[in-house]
Write a protein that holds these residues in place. Structure first.
Motif, PDB file in Angstrom:
ATOM      1  N   ARG A   1     -70.890 -16.965 -26.688  1.00 37.86           N
ATOM      2  CA  ARG A   1     -70.572 -16.316 -27.957  1.00 37.86           C
ATOM      3  C   ARG A   1     -69.389 -15.353 -27.815  1.00 37.86           C
ATOM      4  O   ARG A   1     -69.260 -14.657 -26.811  1.00 37.86           O
ATOM      5  CB  ARG A   1     -71.792 -15.574 -28.487  1.00 37.86           C
ATOM      6  CG  ARG A   1     -73.011 -16.456 -28.723  1.00 37.86           C
ATOM      7  CD  ARG A   1     -74.117 -15.668 -29.396  1.00 37.86           C
ATOM      8  NE  ARG A   1     -75.420 -16.283 -29.227  1.00 37.86           N
ATOM      9  CZ  ARG A   1     -75.959 -17.186 -30.046  1.00 37.86           C
ATOM     10  NH1 ARG A   1     -75.271 -17.592 -31.092  1.00 37.86           N
ATOM     11  NH2 ARG A   1     -77.168 -17.669 -29.816  1.00 37.86           N
ATOM     12  N   LYS A   2     -68.562 -15.313 -28.856  1.00 36.13           N
ATOM     13  CA  LYS A   2     -67.436 -14.386 -28.879  1.00 36.13           C
ATOM     14  C   LYS A   2     -67.893 -12.946 -29.028  1.00 36.13           C
ATOM     15  O   LYS A   2     -67.269 -12.027 -28.500  1.00 36.13           O
ATOM     16  CB  LYS A   2     -66.500 -14.718 -30.049  1.00 36.13           C
ATOM     17  CG  LYS A   2     -65.683 -15.988 -29.877  1.00 36.13           C
ATOM     18  CD  LYS A   2     -64.750 -16.155 -31.072  1.00 36.13           C
ATOM     19  CE  LYS A   2     -63.891 -17.406 -30.934  1.00 36.13           C
ATOM     20  NZ  LYS A   2     -63.001 -17.574 -32.124  1.00 36.13           N
ATOM     21  N   GLN A   3     -68.992 -12.747 -29.769  1.00 38.50           N
ATOM     22  CA  GLN A   3     -69.440 -11.378 -30.026  1.00 38.50           C
ATOM     23  C   GLN A   3     -70.956 -11.310 -30.053  1.00 38.50           C
ATOM     24  O   GLN A   3     -71.613 -12.172 -30.646  1.00 38.50           O
ATOM     25  CB  GLN A   3     -68.886 -10.858 -31.351  1.00 38.50           C
ATOM     26  CG  GLN A   3     -69.273  -9.414 -31.665  1.00 38.50           C
ATOM     27  CD  GLN A   3     -68.658  -8.937 -32.960  1.00 38.50           C
ATOM     28  OE1 GLN A   3     -67.441  -8.884 -33.099  1.00 38.50           O
ATOM     29  NE2 GLN A   3     -69.504  -8.591 -33.928  1.00 38.50           N
TER      30      GLN A   3
ATOM     31  N   ARG B   1     -67.339  -8.619 -25.035  1.00 36.92           N
ATOM     32  CA  ARG B   1     -67.802  -9.422 -26.169  1.00 36.92           C
ATOM     33  C   ARG B   1     -68.884  -8.693 -26.962  1.00 36.92           C
ATOM     34  O   ARG B   1     -69.677  -9.332 -27.669  1.00 36.92           O
ATOM     35  CB  ARG B   1     -68.313 -10.779 -25.676  1.00 36.92           C
ATOM     36  CG  ARG B   1     -69.538 -10.720 -24.770  1.00 36.92           C
ATOM     37  CD  ARG B   1     -69.946 -12.110 -24.260  1.00 36.92           C
ATOM     38  NE  ARG B   1     -69.044 -12.577 -23.212  1.00 36.92           N
ATOM     39  CZ  ARG B   1     -68.144 -13.545 -23.392  1.00 36.92           C
ATOM     40  NH1 ARG B   1     -68.044 -14.143 -24.558  1.00 36.92           N
ATOM     41  NH2 ARG B   1     -67.348 -13.915 -22.402  1.00 36.92           N
TER      42      ARG B   1
ATOM     43  N   HIS C   1     -67.614 -20.780 -33.348  1.00 33.94           N
ATOM     44  CA  HIS C   1     -66.167 -20.968 -33.441  1.00 33.94           C
ATOM     45  C   HIS C   1     -65.766 -21.967 -34.524  1.00 33.94           C
ATOM     46  O   HIS C   1     -64.905 -22.828 -34.306  1.00 33.94           O
ATOM     47  CB  HIS C   1     -65.602 -21.391 -32.080  1.00 33.94           C
ATOM     48  CG  HIS C   1     -66.278 -20.722 -30.911  1.00 33.94           C
ATOM     49  ND1 HIS C   1     -66.448 -19.352 -30.830  1.00 33.94           N
ATOM     50  CD2 HIS C   1     -66.835 -21.225 -29.775  1.00 33.94           C
ATOM     51  CE1 HIS C   1     -67.076 -19.051 -29.694  1.00 33.94           C
ATOM     52  NE2 HIS C   1     -67.324 -20.164 -29.048  1.00 33.94           N
ATOM     53  N   VAL C   2     -66.382 -21.857 -35.705  1.00 34.26           N
ATOM     54  CA  VAL C   2     -66.029 -22.700 -36.845  1.00 34.26           C
ATOM     55  C   VAL C   2     -65.573 -21.800 -37.991  1.00 34.26           C
ATOM     56  O   VAL C   2     -65.995 -20.640 -38.094  1.00 34.26           O
ATOM     57  CB  VAL C   2     -67.224 -23.575 -37.309  1.00 34.26           C
ATOM     58  CG1 VAL C   2     -67.545 -24.628 -36.264  1.00 34.26           C
ATOM     59  CG2 VAL C   2     -68.461 -22.712 -37.596  1.00 34.26           C
TER      60      VAL C   2
ATOM     61  N   ASN D   1     -70.758 -29.874 -31.171  1.00 34.99           N
ATOM     62  CA  ASN D   1     -71.367 -28.601 -30.820  1.00 34.99           C
ATOM     63  C   ASN D   1     -72.533 -28.254 -31.734  1.00 34.99           C
ATOM     64  O   ASN D   1     -72.901 -27.094 -31.866  1.00 34.99           O
ATOM     65  CB  ASN D   1     -70.298 -27.489 -30.897  1.00 34.99           C
ATOM     66  CG  ASN D   1     -70.710 -26.234 -30.156  1.00 34.99           C
ATOM     67  OD1 ASN D   1     -71.481 -26.284 -29.206  1.00 34.99           O
ATOM     68  ND2 ASN D   1     -70.189 -25.103 -30.596  1.00 34.99           N
TER      69      ASN D   1
ATOM     70  N   THR E   1     -72.445 -23.006 -25.777  1.00 31.49           N
ATOM     71  CA  THR E   1     -71.397 -22.084 -26.179  1.00 31.49           C
ATOM     72  C   THR E   1     -71.616 -20.731 -25.525  1.00 31.49           C
ATOM     73  O   THR E   1     -72.746 -20.365 -25.188  1.00 31.49           O
ATOM     74  CB  THR E   1     -71.364 -21.915 -27.717  1.00 31.49           C
ATOM     75  OG1 THR E   1     -70.212 -21.172 -28.102  1.00 31.49           O
ATOM     76  CG2 THR E   1     -72.604 -21.215 -28.230  1.00 31.49           C
TER      77      THR E   1
ATOM     78  N   HIS F   1     -69.667 -18.211 -37.429  1.00 34.02           N
ATOM     79  CA  HIS F   1     -68.241 -18.186 -37.082  1.00 34.02           C
ATOM     80  C   HIS F   1     -68.031 -17.643 -35.677  1.00 34.02           C
ATOM     81  O   HIS F   1     -67.285 -18.236 -34.871  1.00 34.02           O
ATOM     82  CB  HIS F   1     -67.496 -17.327 -38.102  1.00 34.02           C
ATOM     83  CG  HIS F   1     -66.063 -17.073 -37.759  1.00 34.02           C
ATOM     84  ND1 HIS F   1     -65.120 -18.080 -37.656  1.00 34.02           N
ATOM     85  CD2 HIS F   1     -65.403 -15.912 -37.486  1.00 34.02           C
ATOM     86  CE1 HIS F   1     -63.950 -17.570 -37.339  1.00 34.02           C
ATOM     87  NE2 HIS F   1     -64.101 -16.257 -37.223  1.00 34.02           N
ATOM     88  N   LEU F   2     -68.689 -16.521 -35.358  1.00 33.38           N
ATOM     89  CA  LEU F   2     -68.491 -15.893 -34.060  1.00 33.38           C
ATOM     90  C   LEU F   2     -69.225 -16.615 -32.936  1.00 33.38           C
ATOM     91  O   LEU F   2     -68.781 -16.592 -31.784  1.00 33.38           O
ATOM     92  CB  LEU F   2     -68.969 -14.433 -34.117  1.00 33.38           C
ATOM     93  CG  LEU F   2     -68.123 -13.502 -34.991  1.00 33.38           C
ATOM     94  CD1 LEU F   2     -68.837 -12.181 -35.206  1.00 33.38           C
ATOM     95  CD2 LEU F   2     -66.751 -13.273 -34.361  1.00 33.38           C
ATOM     96  N   SER F   3     -70.332 -17.254 -33.257  1.00 33.36           N
ATOM     97  CA  SER F   3     -71.133 -17.916 -32.226  1.00 33.36           C
ATOM     98  C   SER F   3     -70.638 -19.318 -31.905  1.00 33.36           C
ATOM     99  O   SER F   3     -70.675 -19.757 -30.753  1.00 33.36           O
ATOM    100  CB  SER F   3     -72.605 -17.993 -32.652  1.00 33.36           C
ATOM    101  OG  SER F   3     -73.176 -16.709 -32.764  1.00 33.36           O
TER     102      SER F   3
END
Length: 360
Positions: free
Chosen positions: A149-151, A176, A257-258, A275, A147, A253-255
């Motif tokens: 990460r989003k942030q 990000r 995506h769930v 994942n 993955t 959630h951010l790492s």
């Protein structure tokens, strides 16, 4: 930009792929030279998963070589190797450069600040609360990136250099990043040690037997509850210090995506999506040998300084030390060199904002 990455494991390779995908040029340095031998002969670095492509990073032969030919240095190897590589590169860092810790552990940024201050050098030292990528190295020339990460939370030492530190990270890795203000917040933002403690304790026999097992699937309700309780201790310390840090639910959630749910349920969602990742297939894993001395020990020390003891973290250190017949507290060469036990909380908080002063 010309980016030097210290390390040659899954995070270093995944980070190299991400940086080159963004249009920058990477040079890798493995202190032993073994992991980058094939890349040094011209073979491509092949990434699959969340990043797909073939890349051709250069290979440095020494820390001096790496520093001489790059503008940005990224530390991307286990924390038990940080002191040695910082000792190797610090004499060659110039005021025009920037160093990024991916990710930060045990006040390594302060150790580097102290090394540079003796030379009269001040640079932005950027500490990340976690890595930009997760993954697994498949061979000496390939990596599976699980993955991106989003942030990623970060802070820069000294804080006066924060604007430059954040800007460089965005240029290299994309938009990000969230600046958490100072290094103490980042010290309490790395969730890997607490999470890996619960996962390793709940699955130690799988690790010792060398089994192949899904990490996400085996964060069962009771293991997940332990992770949540460990997180409560970390959040309590941050709150006592007036710091804003992400919680474990936001992290997953951010790492990964769930949607936010219980930690066990979030891990089951990750497993169902393919994942969930694979758990360690050996007891000789950084989940213990890195994260206990350089993660749990640090959090426990901050908790004691703040008057907010992290009892589960303290218990984990003692349990793992008994299981491995090692004194993990004594293995943290960064904290022991900085002599954190001799500092007051105010002294440490000041260093986390300003770094070490250059001698007059």
């Amino acid at each position: 930009m010309r980016v030097g990455i210290v390390g040659a494991g899954s995070i270093a390779y995944g980070t190299a792929a991400l940086v080159e995908q963004q249009g920058h040029k990477v040079t890798l340095w493995s202190p032993s030279g073994e992991r980058t031998r094939a890349l040094a002969t011209g073979e491509a670095l092949v990434a699959q998963g969340a990043i797909v492509g073939s890349f051709h990073p250069a290979v440095a032969t020494s820390g001096k070589d790496l520093a001489a030919n790059t503008e940005v240095l990224v530390i991307a190897l286990p924390a038990y190797g940080h002191k040695a590589v910082l000792d190797a590169i610090a004499p060659h860092i110039t005021p025009e450069q920037i160093v990024i810790f991916s990710s930060h552990a045990s006040f390594g940024a302060l150790y580097l600040s102290r090394l540079l201050a003796t030379r009269g050098v001040v640079i932005p030292i950027v500490a990340w609360g976690t890595t930009a990528v997760t993954g697994r190295q498949l061979s000496p020339t390939s990596v599976n990136v699980n993955t991106v990460r989003k942030q990623v939370d970060l802070a820069t030492v000294p804080v006066s250099q924060s604007e430059r530190g954040l800007a460089v990270c965005k240029d290299l890795f994309g938009d990000r990043f969230l600046d958490r203000g100072d290094l103490m917040a980042i010290a309490l933002s790395n969730l890997n040690p607490q999470n890996h403690m619960g996962i390793a304790l709940g699955n130690m026999t799988r690790m010792e037997r060398g089994e192949t097992w899904s990490q996400g699937q085996n964060v069962t309700p009771k293991v997940g509850r332990l992770l949540e309780r460990l997180d409560q201790e970390r959040i309590a310390i941050a709150t006592k210090l007036g710091l804003d840090v992400r919680n474990i639910f936001q992290h997953f959630h951010l790492s990964f995506h769930v949607p936010i749910s219980s930690i066990s349920q979030m891990n089951q969602e990750m497993h169902a999506a393919g994942n969930g990742g694979s758990g360690p297939s050996t007891a000789d894993t950084r989940y213990v040998t890195e994260d206990v001395p350089f993660g749990l020990v640090m959090t426990a020390k901050i908790g004691r300084l703040a008057g907010c003891p992290a009892e589960l973290h303290e218990s984990g250190i003692r349990i793992f030390s008994a299981m491995y017949d090692r004194d993990f507290t004594a293995e943290n060469d960064l904290l022991n060199t900085l002599d954190l036990d001799a500092m007051s909380l105010d002294e440490l908080m000041t260093l986390c904002r300003n770094g070490y002063a250059v001698a007059a």
